[in-house]
Structures are given as C-alpha cells and as structure tokens.
Design an enzyme around this catalytic site. Structure first.
Site: not given
Length: 535
Positions: A143-144, A229
């Site tokens: 989710g960054g 991510s």
C-alpha cells in the site's frame, strides 16, 4: 476515541474472499473462553485456535497516537490487568481508500480505522516460555507508505506456520500524513522524528518482537523482515536505519525497492503546504484537527509520503550510492513479477494499436526522444517475439520497476558481505481469464500458502496451484530459517553477482537463468538515468 469505518460494495466484499473462510480471518469466533493465553510485557492476551495454530490479533505494541501523541515516536502501550481479548483484528491507520487497485488484488481488507492503530497479529504453533525457538517472520504490508494494514486476507499465516514450523507476525502502523509529516522546521526539535514516525513504528514492532516473541514459540535471534510493494520498501528502508540494527537477521523484498528517501527540504515544503491547506496557526490547532480533515488535507496539499533522510532515524539513503553498511551482514532475497504494471482498475490487457503503445510508453518515460522510444519498444519486441502491443507495454512498464529492484540487488552484492538472491515471478494467475499475467501482488498467496483466501486472484485451488504454493512457501521459510533459499523443491539457486546476475524464474517449474531480461534491462536502465530524476 473516534473510529472511521470504510464500506466496500457487496461485490468487492465477496470478490475479496470475505465470504466463507475470509470472514473468519477478520472476524474470528467471539467465544474465546478456551482460546490460548500468552504473556506479554504489558499483560496477558487470549487469542483463538485455528486448527493447530494459535492466533492473536490486535495486540498493541504502542499507545494511541492521537492528539498530543501525533507525529511523535511511539510510546509503550499502557499495561493492563487480567486477560485482554486478542481475537479480533485491530484498527488500521486512517487512509484514503480509492487508490487504484484491481478488484482481484491480494490486499483487499475491511474494518475500522483509528489513530490507535499500533497493533500486530501473531500466528504460532505454540505458546509459553518453553514453547520452542522457531524462526520468526515479520510481515510489513503493501500500500506504499500511504495505505493498507496487517490484516489483509492473503496474509493469513495458518499454513505457513503449520507446514513450516515458523512464527508469523503481521504489523499495522502509521501511514501517510500520520506517519510521514516532517514538522521540525515548523514546530521545533521536539518533532525531529516526525517525518519518519511511520517507519519508526515498524522498528517499535520489531522491538516488541525482540522482547516478547519467546513467549510465542519464536526465536528473537532469528528474525526475518519481509514485505511486498510498500512493505518491501519498508524493509529496504529499515536496512538503513540505526534503530533497526540487530532487530532482524534476514530480509525479503517483494516487488519493491527503496534506494533513497525523501530529502529534508522537500519534506519540509510538503508539511508547509499541509498546514496552509488546513489554515491552522499553532501546533495545538494542528493536533486538534480531525483525522478525516488530515486525510483530506493530504490530498489537497499533494503530500508525497515516504521516509525522510533526516540524519537521525534515517541517517542516509539505504541503497544510494551504495548499500548501507548497517545491514551489510543481512542476507537479502528480492524480486518482482512479470506483469507488475497490472495493478490499476483498468489494466492494459486488451489489444492496442501502435500509436496507443507509443503514447503509453511516453507516460513511463516523460519527454522521451523518438529514437529512444523506438529503441525500447523494438528491444522488448525482439525479446518477446510475436507478443501483441499491450503485452509489450506491460513488459516495458513492469521492467521499469524491475530495473530499480535489480539495482538494489546489485548494490547489495557489491558489498561482498552477505548474499543477495534475485527472483522473477512469471506464473500466470487465473484472474480475468489469465489476461493479467503475473500482476503486482500475485506471488503473495503463493509465498504465504494462503490460496484459499485469494481465489479471486489465483482461481480455484488446484493441485497445480498448490504445488507452486508449496515451492514458494518452502523457499521463503527456508530463507528465513537459514539465510539461503535453496531447498528440495527448486533448482540450485546461486547468489546474485553483477556479472552473471543469476535469477530464479518462479513458475510451475522454477529454473535458474542468468540475467533473463538482459537486453531490455540494459536499455531501460539507460532510459531511467536519462529521463527519470528519481528511483
């Protein structure tokens, strides 16, 4: 304490797997009278049994970060008496849902949000002070640095722990404006760490693990941090943080890199825009702003949130110009998927003409010269003969991500201290009739062996799909156990070097290939240096 519940429509709710087994993951049985009890430094907690695995959810590792605690390093949770219920997922940090993602993503989650969000989940085969010393795997979500939580359904740890005798911890922490608002230039040295409290929360979770995991059957001397991510970027960032040194012993970075942090000057400018957007005139006023308004202001002020190179929490760039010496002795496993670019509501999965292909590639490399545009398209076409334009675009955009990941692996290998191992996940998942290829997030349910919670992405759990999950989960846990991923289910895997660049191609039949994307890697790396200012 105010909480904010975000609703998903019924279709997304069902697609995410919350029906049937997924619902039990987020909302386990309320009746936990016979559930396992474990001791922590702050008091006893009671979880629930998921088959032979003991599960504890919403365990606090820090106090609420509301009000006067905003933008300050996490404080210890208040101790409690009696036995605290740890059977329900804790709150996530307030955030902006609606960030582009596939409905088939492995990251879908639901539940309340609150600034009282410093909590973690523990999955373990056994509890008690004499329950063993298993490898510990601490997961940082994607989710960054802006969204997500440790409670997404693909992060279910039952199979990982049961089949491979490890302990899994998943972490929720401050994000976006709550975790990365750099305020010292506005409000003084008390807020010197404010631009990094979100990543310092991750360190605080590791400190909790170090102090408590022995009561959950884990070995505090054998901790692997891993994430995908944004979670992989968090792992990379912690490899350059003095406060994290010694709290982990191996690292796995999936579909991410974090070569360098945000410069202080840019972070200070962003904070100034936020304060101006809110119209506040004092620190007291800022602390009193509601969470909803802070989230809204983040968008209005165009605040880009990520760890800040502040000379303190993040003393220097973790992998630029070289890998940080702080984690020189930490083995690294890092890689990406074939179709990373497929992570938007409308991925490019249908035929496009030549003009549209060129337009899309110009979006990857702004202001690209026509000669370079023709060269990169031609190189990827030659490397993938017969592939249509939309696949050519996917590969260019995805390998743009992969180029930075390879650069992080190169710099780790150049240290000549601990090894790096590089993988390339190419397995086509079932979602959208296979048109997504191997999209961003695709490897998560295979590495966790949590396919049943991700059927919208991977399809029906067949023997073939399970065999790949067996390979990946054993590879991940073997690396966590030993610092070397080699095991009986995959071919021999050679550590990374910058001459051959050996890469484990992960598909139904894994194979080791030297520099499998060499031609396009060289061209794309050159274009990144020419047209992109940051990594």
């Amino acid at each position: 304490m105010r909480t904010h519940t975000f609703q998903f429509d019924r279709r997304r709710f069902l697609i995410g797997g919350l029906a049937a087994s997924g619902w039990a993951l987020l909302h386990p049985r309320v009746g936990f009278a016979a559930g396992p009890i474990a001791e922590t430094a702050y008091g006893k907690i009671q979880g629930y049994d998921d088959g032979p695995i003991k599960v504890f959810k919403g365990v606090p590792y820090g106090a609420s970060t509301e009000g006067a605690n905003r933008w300050l390093p996490a404080k210890a949770p208040q101790a409690w008496t009696g036995v605290r219920d740890a059977s329900v997922q804790g709150a996530m940090c307030p955030q902006r849902f609606g960030a582009p993602m596939l409905e088939e993503t492995a990251l879908l989650q639901t539940g309340p949000s609150s600034e009282d969000c410093l909590n973690l989940n523990v999955y373990t085969p056994a509890v008690g002070p004499n329950s063993g010393r298993r490898p510990v795997m601490v997961w940082f979500h994607g989710g960054g640095f802006a969204g997500g939580s440790g409670g997404a359904m693909s992060y279910d740890g039952r199979n990982l722990c049961q089949k491979h005798d490890v302990v899994l911890v998943t972490v929720t922490h401050r994000l976006n404006i709550f975790g990365f608002l750099y305020l010292p230039e506005l409000y003084g040295s008390q807020y010197a760490d404010s631009g990094n409290v979100g990543i310092l929360d991750c360190v605080a979770a590791l400190q909790w693990v170090h102090a408590n995991i022995g009561n959950f059957g884990g070995d505090a001397g054998n901790v692997t941090i891993f994430g995908q991510s944004g979670g992989g970027a968090k792992v990379s960032a912690m490899m350059g943080m003095p406060a994290a040194k010694g709290l982990f012993h191996r690292a796995i970075v999936q579909s991410a890199s974090f070569l360098r942090g945000t410069p202080k000057e840019r972070a200070a400018e962003g904070a100034k825009r936020v304060v101006e957007a809110l119209g506040v005139t004092s620190l007291k006023d800022l602390q009193a702003v509601s969470a909803d308004k802070l989230v809204q202001a983040m968008g209005t002020a165009r605040l880009a949130t990520a760890p800040v190179v502040d000379g303190r929490a993040l003393a220097a760039n973790p992998f630029d110009p070289v890998a940080s010496p702080l984690s020189a002795d930490v083995p690294l496993m890092i890689g990406f998927t074939r179709n990373e670019a497929n992570f938007t509501p409308n991925p490019i999965i249908d035929p496009i003409d030549d003009a549209r292909l060129q337009e899309l590639v110009k979006g990857v490399f702004p202001n690209i010269a026509q000669s370079d545009l023709d060269r990169v398209i031609g190189t990827v076409r030659a490397q993938n003969p017969g592939q249509p334009n939309h696949i050519v675009y996917q590969l260019i955009a995805s390998q743009n991500t992969g180029a930075v990941i390879t650069q992080e692996a190169d710099r780790k290998a150049e240290q000549k201290a601990a090894p790096a191992y590089v993988y390339y996940f190419t397995h086509t998942v079932a979602a959208r009739g296979g048109k997504l290829g191997a999209p961003h997030t695709a490897e998560i349910p295979y590495a966790f062996d949590s396919l049943a919670h991700a059927e919208a992405l991977v399809g029906r759990v067949t023997a073939k799909e399970q065999a790949l999950a067996d390979k990946l989960s054993l590879t991940w846990t073997t690396f966590a156990r030993t610092g070397n991923p080699n095991n009986k289910l995959i071919p021999a895997w050679t550590a990374h070097n910058t001459q051959q660049r050996p890469t484990m191609v992960l598909d139904d039949e894994p194979k080791l290939v030297n520099d499998p994307l060499r031609e396009s890697r060289v061209v794309i790396a050159e274009l990144r240096g020419k047209y992109l200012q940051t990594t």
